[in-house]
Design a protein around this motif. Structure first.
Motif, PDB file in Angstrom:
ATOM      1  N   HIS A   1     -60.352   9.297 -32.036  1.00  0.00           N
ATOM      2  CA  HIS A   1     -60.594   7.882 -32.253  1.00  0.00           C
ATOM      3  C   HIS A   1     -61.816   7.444 -31.462  1.00  0.00           C
ATOM      4  CE1 HIS A   1     -60.060   3.660 -32.665  1.00  0.00           C
ATOM      5  NE2 HIS A   1     -59.854   3.491 -31.376  1.00  0.00           N
ATOM      6  N   GLU A   2     -62.820   6.909 -32.161  1.00  0.00           N
ATOM      7  CA  GLU A   2     -64.046   6.431 -31.516  1.00  0.00           C
ATOM      8  C   GLU A   2     -63.954   4.919 -31.350  1.00  0.00           C
ATOM      9  OE1 GLU A   2     -66.326   8.463 -30.405  1.00  0.00           O
ATOM     10  OE2 GLU A   2     -65.418  10.219 -31.306  1.00  0.00           O
TER      11      GLU A   2
ATOM     12  N   ARG B   1     -63.416   1.345 -19.981  1.00  0.00           N
ATOM     13  CA  ARG B   1     -62.963   2.563 -19.296  1.00  0.00           C
ATOM     14  C   ARG B   1     -62.185   2.186 -18.044  1.00  0.00           C
ATOM     15  NH1 ARG B   1     -64.309   7.232 -22.141  1.00  0.00           N
ATOM     16  NH2 ARG B   1     -65.928   6.645 -23.589  1.00  0.00           N
ATOM     17  N   ASP B   2     -61.219   3.035 -17.685  1.00  0.00           N
ATOM     18  CA  ASP B   2     -60.488   2.805 -16.443  1.00  0.00           C
ATOM     19  C   ASP B   2     -61.279   3.390 -15.269  1.00  0.00           C
ATOM     20  OD1 ASP B   2     -60.012   5.557 -16.348  1.00  0.00           O
ATOM     21  OD2 ASP B   2     -57.930   5.381 -17.013  1.00  0.00           O
ATOM     22  N   GLU B   3     -60.687   3.336 -14.077  1.00  0.00           N
ATOM     23  CA  GLU B   3     -61.389   3.797 -12.870  1.00  0.00           C
ATOM     24  C   GLU B   3     -61.736   5.280 -12.919  1.00  0.00           C
ATOM     25  OE1 GLU B   3     -59.029   2.581  -9.532  1.00  0.00           O
ATOM     26  OE2 GLU B   3     -59.085   0.492 -10.158  1.00  0.00           O
ATOM     27  N   ALA B   4     -60.954   6.053 -13.641  1.00  0.00           N
ATOM     28  CA  ALA B   4     -61.219   7.486 -13.751  1.00  0.00           C
ATOM     29  C   ALA B   4     -62.217   7.792 -14.873  1.00  0.00           C
ATOM     30  CB  ALA B   4     -59.912   8.237 -14.004  1.00  0.00           C
ATOM     31  N   GLY B   5     -62.649   6.776 -15.599  1.00  0.00           N
ATOM     32  CA  GLY B   5     -63.606   6.973 -16.679  1.00  0.00           C
ATOM     33  C   GLY B   5     -62.977   7.220 -18.033  1.00  0.00           C
ATOM     34  N   ALA B   6     -61.652   7.214 -18.088  1.00  0.00           N
ATOM     35  CA  ALA B   6     -60.972   7.427 -19.370  1.00  0.00           C
ATOM     36  C   ALA B   6     -60.944   6.112 -20.160  1.00  0.00           C
ATOM     37  CB  ALA B   6     -59.545   7.912 -19.128  1.00  0.00           C
ATOM     38  N   PRO B   7     -60.977   6.206 -21.484  1.00  0.00           N
ATOM     39  CA  PRO B   7     -60.892   4.985 -22.284  1.00  0.00           C
ATOM     40  C   PRO B   7     -59.588   4.231 -21.996  1.00  0.00           C
ATOM     41  CG  PRO B   7     -61.418   6.882 -23.670  1.00  0.00           C
ATOM     42  CD  PRO B   7     -61.060   7.401 -22.306  1.00  0.00           C
TER      43      PRO B   7
ATOM     44  N   ASP C   1     -54.834  -0.211 -25.360  1.00  0.00           N
ATOM     45  CA  ASP C   1     -53.970  -1.366 -25.546  1.00  0.00           C
ATOM     46  C   ASP C   1     -52.835  -0.974 -26.487  1.00  0.00           C
ATOM     47  OD1 ASP C   1     -54.929  -1.453 -28.186  1.00  0.00           O
ATOM     48  OD2 ASP C   1     -56.147  -3.233 -27.873  1.00  0.00           O
ATOM     49  N   GLU C   2     -51.966  -1.908 -26.799  1.00  0.00           N
ATOM     50  CA  GLU C   2     -50.806  -1.564 -27.630  1.00  0.00           C
ATOM     51  C   GLU C   2     -51.189  -1.192 -29.051  1.00  0.00           C
ATOM     52  OE1 GLU C   2     -50.186  -6.186 -27.199  1.00  0.00           O
ATOM     53  OE2 GLU C   2     -51.203  -4.669 -26.024  1.00  0.00           O
ATOM     54  N   VAL C   3     -52.332  -1.625 -29.528  1.00  0.00           N
ATOM     55  CA  VAL C   3     -52.774  -1.265 -30.877  1.00  0.00           C
ATOM     56  C   VAL C   3     -53.212   0.196 -30.914  1.00  0.00           C
ATOM     57  CG1 VAL C   3     -54.461  -1.767 -32.709  1.00  0.00           C
ATOM     58  CG2 VAL C   3     -53.395  -3.654 -31.433  1.00  0.00           C
ATOM     59  N   ASP C   4     -53.795   0.686 -29.816  1.00  0.00           N
ATOM     60  CA  ASP C   4     -54.210   2.088 -29.773  1.00  0.00           C
ATOM     61  C   ASP C   4     -53.047   3.040 -30.047  1.00  0.00           C
ATOM     62  OD1 ASP C   4     -57.038   1.923 -29.219  1.00  0.00           O
ATOM     63  OD2 ASP C   4     -56.488   1.162 -27.242  1.00  0.00           O
ATOM     64  N   ALA C   5     -51.852   2.635 -29.688  1.00  0.00           N
ATOM     65  CA  ALA C   5     -50.678   3.488 -29.939  1.00  0.00           C
ATOM     66  C   ALA C   5     -50.403   3.631 -31.436  1.00  0.00           C
ATOM     67  CB  ALA C   5     -49.452   2.915 -29.223  1.00  0.00           C
ATOM     68  N   LEU C   6     -50.880   2.700 -32.248  1.00  0.00           N
ATOM     69  CA  LEU C   6     -50.658   2.744 -33.700  1.00  0.00           C
ATOM     70  C   LEU C   6     -51.703   3.589 -34.421  1.00  0.00           C
ATOM     71  CD1 LEU C   6     -49.979  -1.078 -34.212  1.00  0.00           C
ATOM     72  CD2 LEU C   6     -48.284   0.737 -33.798  1.00  0.00           C
ATOM     73  N   VAL C   7     -52.857   3.752 -33.804  1.00  0.00           N
ATOM     74  CA  VAL C   7     -53.998   4.390 -34.459  1.00  0.00           C
ATOM     75  C   VAL C   7     -53.711   5.820 -34.924  1.00  0.00           C
ATOM     76  CG1 VAL C   7     -56.389   5.158 -34.122  1.00  0.00           C
ATOM     77  CG2 VAL C   7     -55.683   2.857 -33.403  1.00  0.00           C
TER      78      VAL C   7
END
Length: 181
Positions: free
Chosen positions: A3-4, A9-15, A18-24
């Motif tokens: 998924h692009e 990004r969080d503190e570790a640099g990971a994307p 949100d709750e919609v990302d769980a549906l993707v």
């Protein structure tokens, strides 16, 4: 399928997710990527709208108003002096049915917040006008709605809100005139 589209990004640099990302992933397994993006947009707009509406409804309940009553009072207040509109204009601006508008107007008239007056230029038509008490209640409700919106959005940077509002304007300018079947 990767998924692009994440740029937060969080503190570790990971994307950040949100709750919609769980549906993707479920959508991506079955649908073209362009449709997945449209579904992400739709779901996020709906979720944000729902959260803002939920906060506003809670504030309106404390004032003894329904969300629809608030919407009508706000539209009449927004019209400016003499704070009046035709029922058909209210219906159009609030995306209500004429029956729904009529029911809300009856409740607001019983509460003393609006009255109806004849249109001197058209004997078949009437105006809906905020009463003095209606203007007071509308102003109080608008303040409460503003606080609710501010509270919900408080942690979102102002620039992010501005960019989102501008991007959604571009979308709405393209699709806003589309007639729904």
């Amino acid at each position: 399928m990767r998924h692009e589209g994440h740029d937060a990004r969080d503190e570790a640099g990971a994307p950040r997710q949100d709750e919609v990302d769980a549906l993707v992933p479920g959508w991506a397994a079955e649908l073209p990527a362009s449709l997945v993006t449209v579904l992400e947009l739709s779901k996020r707009v709906s979720r944000i709208g729902g959260l803002l509406e939920q906060a506003t409804r809670a504030e309106m309940a404390e004032l003894g108003l329904t969300y629809a009553e608030f919407d009508v009072l706000a539209a009449l207040h927004r019209a400016g002096p003499p704070y009046r509109l035709k029922p058909s204009d209210l219906t159009r601006s609030l995306f209500l049915t004429s029956g729904g508008t009529s029911n809300v107007l009856q409740r607001l008239a019983r509460a003393g917040y609006v009255d109806r007056e004849a249109d001197a230029g058209d004997g078949r038509s009437r105006w809906v006008r905020l009463t003095e008490e209606g203007r007071r209640v509308a102003a109080t409700a608008l303040d409460a709605s503003g606080r609710a919106h501010s509270d919900v959005m408080a942690a979102v940077p102002e620039e992010t809100v501005r960019r989102a509002a501008d991007a959604l304007r571009e979308v709405l300018l393209v699709i806003g005139r589309r007639r729904v079947r």
